[in-house]
Design a protein around this motif. Sequence first.
Motif, PDB file in Angstrom:
ATOM      1  N   PRO A  15      -3.299   6.954  30.046  1.00 34.15           N
ATOM      2  CA  PRO A  15      -2.847   6.977  31.450  1.00 34.15           C
ATOM      3  C   PRO A  15      -1.427   6.463  31.682  1.00 34.15           C
ATOM      4  N   PRO A  16      -1.015   5.320  31.109  1.00 36.16           N
ATOM      5  CA  PRO A  16       0.363   4.892  31.377  1.00 36.16           C
ATOM      6  C   PRO A  16       1.409   5.803  30.735  1.00 36.16           C
ATOM      7  N   LYS A  17       1.093   6.380  29.592  1.00 34.34           N
ATOM      8  CA  LYS A  17       2.031   7.325  28.972  1.00 34.34           C
ATOM      9  C   LYS A  17       2.259   8.520  29.899  1.00 34.34           C
ATOM     10  N   ALA A  18       1.176   9.067  30.405  1.00 32.77           N
ATOM     11  CA  ALA A  18       1.273  10.232  31.305  1.00 32.77           C
ATOM     12  C   ALA A  18       1.969   9.860  32.607  1.00 32.77           C
ATOM     13  N   LEU A  19       1.642   8.700  33.175  1.00 36.54           N
ATOM     14  CA  LEU A  19       2.254   8.275  34.433  1.00 36.54           C
ATOM     15  C   LEU A  19       3.756   8.077  34.268  1.00 36.54           C
ATOM     16  N   HIS A  20       4.179   7.413  33.198  1.00 39.13           N
ATOM     17  CA  HIS A  20       5.613   7.200  32.989  1.00 39.13           C
ATOM     18  C   HIS A  20       6.344   8.527  32.799  1.00 39.13           C
ATOM     19  N   ALA A  21       5.756   9.461  32.071  1.00 33.04           N
ATOM     20  CA  ALA A  21       6.380  10.775  31.898  1.00 33.04           C
ATOM     21  C   ALA A  21       6.528  11.471  33.248  1.00 33.04           C
ATOM     22  N   ASP A  22       5.481  11.431  34.065  1.00 33.71           N
ATOM     23  CA  ASP A  22       5.520  12.048  35.391  1.00 33.71           C
ATOM     24  C   ASP A  22       6.501  11.338  36.313  1.00 33.71           C
ATOM     25  N   GLY A  23       6.397  10.035  36.396  1.00 36.20           N
ATOM     26  CA  GLY A  23       7.199   9.260  37.340  1.00 36.20           C
ATOM     27  C   GLY A  23       8.674   9.209  37.002  1.00 36.20           C
ATOM     28  N   PHE A  24       8.998   9.178  35.702  1.00 36.50           N
ATOM     29  CA  PHE A  24      10.395   9.078  35.290  1.00 36.50           C
ATOM     30  C   PHE A  24      10.972  10.408  34.819  1.00 36.50           C
ATOM     31  N   GLY A  25      10.135  11.455  34.805  1.00 41.60           N
ATOM     32  CA  GLY A  25      10.617  12.787  34.477  1.00 41.60           C
ATOM     33  C   GLY A  25      11.071  12.967  33.040  1.00 41.60           C
ATOM     34  N   HIS A  26      10.276  12.477  32.100  1.00 40.89           N
ATOM     35  CA  HIS A  26      10.610  12.668  30.679  1.00 40.89           C
ATOM     36  C   HIS A  26       9.341  13.062  29.932  1.00 40.89           C
ATOM     37  N   PRO A  27       9.472  13.525  28.699  1.00 38.46           N
ATOM     38  CA  PRO A  27       8.277  13.869  27.918  1.00 38.46           C
ATOM     39  C   PRO A  27       7.413  12.633  27.658  1.00 38.46           C
ATOM     40  N   VAL A  28       6.155  12.852  27.385  1.00 39.76           N
ATOM     41  CA  VAL A  28       5.243  11.759  27.033  1.00 39.76           C
ATOM     42  C   VAL A  28       5.732  11.115  25.742  1.00 39.76           C
ATOM     43  N   THR A  29       5.812   9.786  25.745  1.00 35.57           N
ATOM     44  CA  THR A  29       6.269   9.037  24.567  1.00 35.57           C
ATOM     45  C   THR A  29       5.074   8.473  23.806  1.00 35.57           C
ATOM     46  N   GLN A  30       5.353   7.861  22.700  1.00 35.41           N
ATOM     47  CA  GLN A  30       4.308   7.231  21.892  1.00 35.41           C
ATOM     48  C   GLN A  30       4.235   5.722  22.114  1.00 35.41           C
ATOM     49  N   THR A  31       4.766   5.230  23.223  1.00 32.67           N
ATOM     50  CA  THR A  31       4.750   3.797  23.519  1.00 32.67           C
ATOM     51  C   THR A  31       3.321   3.256  23.487  1.00 32.67           C
ATOM     52  N   ASP A  32       3.132   2.163  22.782  1.00 35.53           N
ATOM     53  CA  ASP A  32       1.839   1.489  22.759  1.00 35.53           C
ATOM     54  C   ASP A  32       1.836   0.473  23.896  1.00 35.53           C
ATOM     55  N   TRP A  33       1.427   0.917  25.084  1.00 36.53           N
ATOM     56  CA  TRP A  33       1.470   0.066  26.272  1.00 36.53           C
ATOM     57  C   TRP A  33       0.567  -1.143  26.143  1.00 36.53           C
ATOM     58  N   ARG A  34      -0.614  -0.983  25.593  1.00 33.19           N
ATOM     59  CA  ARG A  34      -1.535  -2.124  25.447  1.00 33.19           C
ATOM     60  C   ARG A  34      -0.869  -3.235  24.630  1.00 33.19           C
ATOM     61  N   GLU A  35      -0.306  -2.887  23.499  1.00 34.41           N
ATOM     62  CA  GLU A  35       0.341  -3.874  22.629  1.00 34.41           C
ATOM     63  C   GLU A  35       1.515  -4.530  23.344  1.00 34.41           C
ATOM     64  N   ARG A  36       2.344  -3.738  23.984  1.00 37.33           N
ATOM     65  CA  ARG A  36       3.515  -4.274  24.681  1.00 37.33           C
ATOM     66  C   ARG A  36       3.094  -5.263  25.771  1.00 37.33           C
ATOM     67  N   LEU A  37       2.108  -4.896  26.562  1.00 32.82           N
ATOM     68  CA  LEU A  37       1.685  -5.753  27.667  1.00 32.82           C
ATOM     69  C   LEU A  37       1.050  -7.049  27.174  1.00 32.82           C
ATOM     70  N   VAL A  38       0.184  -6.938  26.203  1.00 30.97           N
ATOM     71  CA  VAL A  38      -0.500  -8.124  25.691  1.00 30.97           C
ATOM     72  C   VAL A  38       0.497  -9.100  25.076  1.00 30.97           C
ATOM     73  N   ARG A  39       1.525  -8.594  24.388  1.00 29.69           N
ATOM     74  CA  ARG A  39       2.492  -9.456  23.708  1.00 29.69           C
ATOM     75  C   ARG A  39       3.513 -10.092  24.636  1.00 29.69           C
ATOM     76  N   HIS A  40       3.907  -9.396  25.714  1.00 30.83           N
ATOM     77  CA  HIS A  40       5.082  -9.832  26.455  1.00 30.83           C
ATOM     78  C   HIS A  40       4.874 -10.110  27.946  1.00 30.83           C
ATOM     79  N   SER A  41       3.736  -9.799  28.478  1.00 35.16           N
ATOM     80  CA  SER A  41       3.599  -9.813  29.935  1.00 35.16           C
ATOM     81  C   SER A  41       2.786 -10.981  30.464  1.00 35.16           C
ATOM     82  N   LEU A  42       3.206 -11.461  31.617  1.00 37.70           N
ATOM     83  CA  LEU A  42       2.365 -12.351  32.413  1.00 37.70           C
ATOM     84  C   LEU A  42       1.180 -11.537  32.916  1.00 37.70           C
TER      85      LEU A  42
END
Length: 131
Positions: A15-42
């Motif tokens: 879902p976040p990959k698809a949303l970012h592609a739609d919202g920012f107008g770029h192809p779907v990326t391979q970003t690992d959102w779960r890993e990024r959020l768990v490691r760096h986010s409040l």
Amino acid sequence: MTIEYEWRGDFDNTPPKALHADGFGHPVTQTDWRERLVRHSLGWVCAWEDGSLIGFVNVVWDGGVHAFILDTVVAQHRKRSGVGGALVAAAAHEARAAKCEWLHVDFEEHLRSFYFDACGFQETTAGLIAL
């Protein structure tokens, strides 16, 4: 249709990959959102409508009193409907609950009205080095 806002909402990476592609107008990326959020986010705020992720904002922090908004995105079909402002308001509420004293954001010029007028940020002096 009811939109539900969820702090630290659970999701797989699709879902976040698809949303970012739609919202920012770029192809779907391979970003690992779960890993990024768990490691760096409040935390993060997810906006859900009928089981679909239609909005997202990431709240990173310094481990102390400063939180930062990144990756604010709303699905194209829900832009200018208040979803973005509600995401930022929920992020501010949760950062305050975590004892943060400041919420920072940087943005492109075309988003100035959104962050200053709709979300209530105040203009400050800041610096930036392009790396």
